[in-house]
Write an enzyme that holds these catalytic residues in place. Structure first.
Site, PDB file in Angstrom:
ATOM      1  N   HIS A  25      37.692  33.296 120.685  1.00  0.00           N
ATOM      2  CA  HIS A  25      39.114  33.122 120.940  1.00  0.00           C
ATOM      3  C   HIS A  25      39.891  34.437 120.859  1.00  0.00           C
ATOM      4  CE1 HIS A  25      38.258  28.966 119.001  1.00  0.00           C
ATOM      5  NE2 HIS A  25      37.978  28.944 120.288  1.00  0.00           N
ATOM      6  N   LYS A  37      42.702  40.031 112.955  1.00  0.00           N
ATOM      7  CA  LYS A  37      42.283  39.041 111.956  1.00  0.00           C
ATOM      8  C   LYS A  37      41.421  39.700 110.890  1.00  0.00           C
ATOM      9  CE  LYS A  37      42.227  35.330 115.373  1.00  0.00           C
ATOM     10  NZ  LYS A  37      41.394  34.398 116.141  1.00  0.00           N
ATOM     11  N   TYR A  73      41.232  33.287 107.073  1.00  0.00           N
ATOM     12  CA  TYR A  73      41.574  34.536 107.750  1.00  0.00           C
ATOM     13  C   TYR A  73      43.069  34.764 107.826  1.00  0.00           C
ATOM     14  CZ  TYR A  73      41.620  31.368 111.836  1.00  0.00           C
ATOM     15  OH  TYR A  73      41.850  30.324 112.709  1.00  0.00           O
ATOM     16  N   ASP A 103      36.028  25.408 123.920  1.00  0.00           N
ATOM     17  CA  ASP A 103      35.034  26.480 123.906  1.00  0.00           C
ATOM     18  C   ASP A 103      33.989  26.308 125.004  1.00  0.00           C
ATOM     19  OD1 ASP A 103      36.439  27.586 121.848  1.00  0.00           O
ATOM     20  OD2 ASP A 103      35.144  26.783 120.286  1.00  0.00           O
TER      21      ASP A 103
END
Length: 179
Positions: A61, A70, A130, A167
């Site tokens: 992503h 991130k 995250y 996905d």
């Protein structure tokens, strides 16, 4: 905190100093001034926590607006974590770095803006935390297909991965939105 280079110069593996004894352990997972002085000048605005079962593959992503850097870590279980450079002007465009993150090794991965990110769960389940440098924007989110031969990620698969519809619909690098 120790900084370890990965296959991509902008993606860094961070290893905290852990103080432990028979009672348990203590570690500092993030310090703003240290991160800015040693990794990069960023401010984190959002933190996420996900839980996934064995064989789940999430990603790859990225967002083309509200682009997110991130800082990722696993608090339970083990994953194979991957970053792919989506910056056309970069000498490492289309290349990937992968690292095993686990509750045991306590390592974190810095994935800068301009990279696609994903992970594959190796343990029975894993909890993933995250920090993000910008807010989630579903209208600007994209998925790079996890198994694009042009990227050639060497996932440590244990059978067929479990993927979301989003996905499964990821695009190959040749068709994906880039920076």
């Amino acid at each position: 905190m120790k900084i370890i280079d990965t296959a991509l110069p902008d993606v860094k593996l961070l290893e905290p100093q852990v103080f432990g004894d028979a009672r348990g352990f203590f570690m500092e997972t993030f310090r703003d001034e240290w991160f800015k002085a040693n990794v990069c000048e960023r401010t984190f605005v959002q933190e996420n926590h996900s839980k996934s079962g064995k064989g789940v593959l999430r990603g790859l992503h990225y967002q083309t607006e509200n682009t997110q850097g991130k800082l990722v870590r696993v608090v339970s279980g083990e994953v194979f974590d991957v970053a792919v450079d989506m910056r056309r002007s970069s000498p490492t465009f289309g290349q990937w770095a992968g690292e095993t993150l686990s509750a045991d090794n306590k390592r974190q991965l810095w994935v800068p803006e301009g990279f696609a990110h994903g992970f594959y769960v190796l343990s029975d389940e894993a909890e993933f935390v995250y920090k993000c440098t910008d807010y989630y924007n579903p209208q600007a989110e994209h998925s790079l297909i996890w198994n694009d031969p042009a990227v050639g990620i060497e996932w440590p698969l244990q059978g067929e991965p479990k993927l979301s519809a989003k996905d499964l619909a990821g695009k190959p690098l040749s068709e994906a939105a880039t920076f």
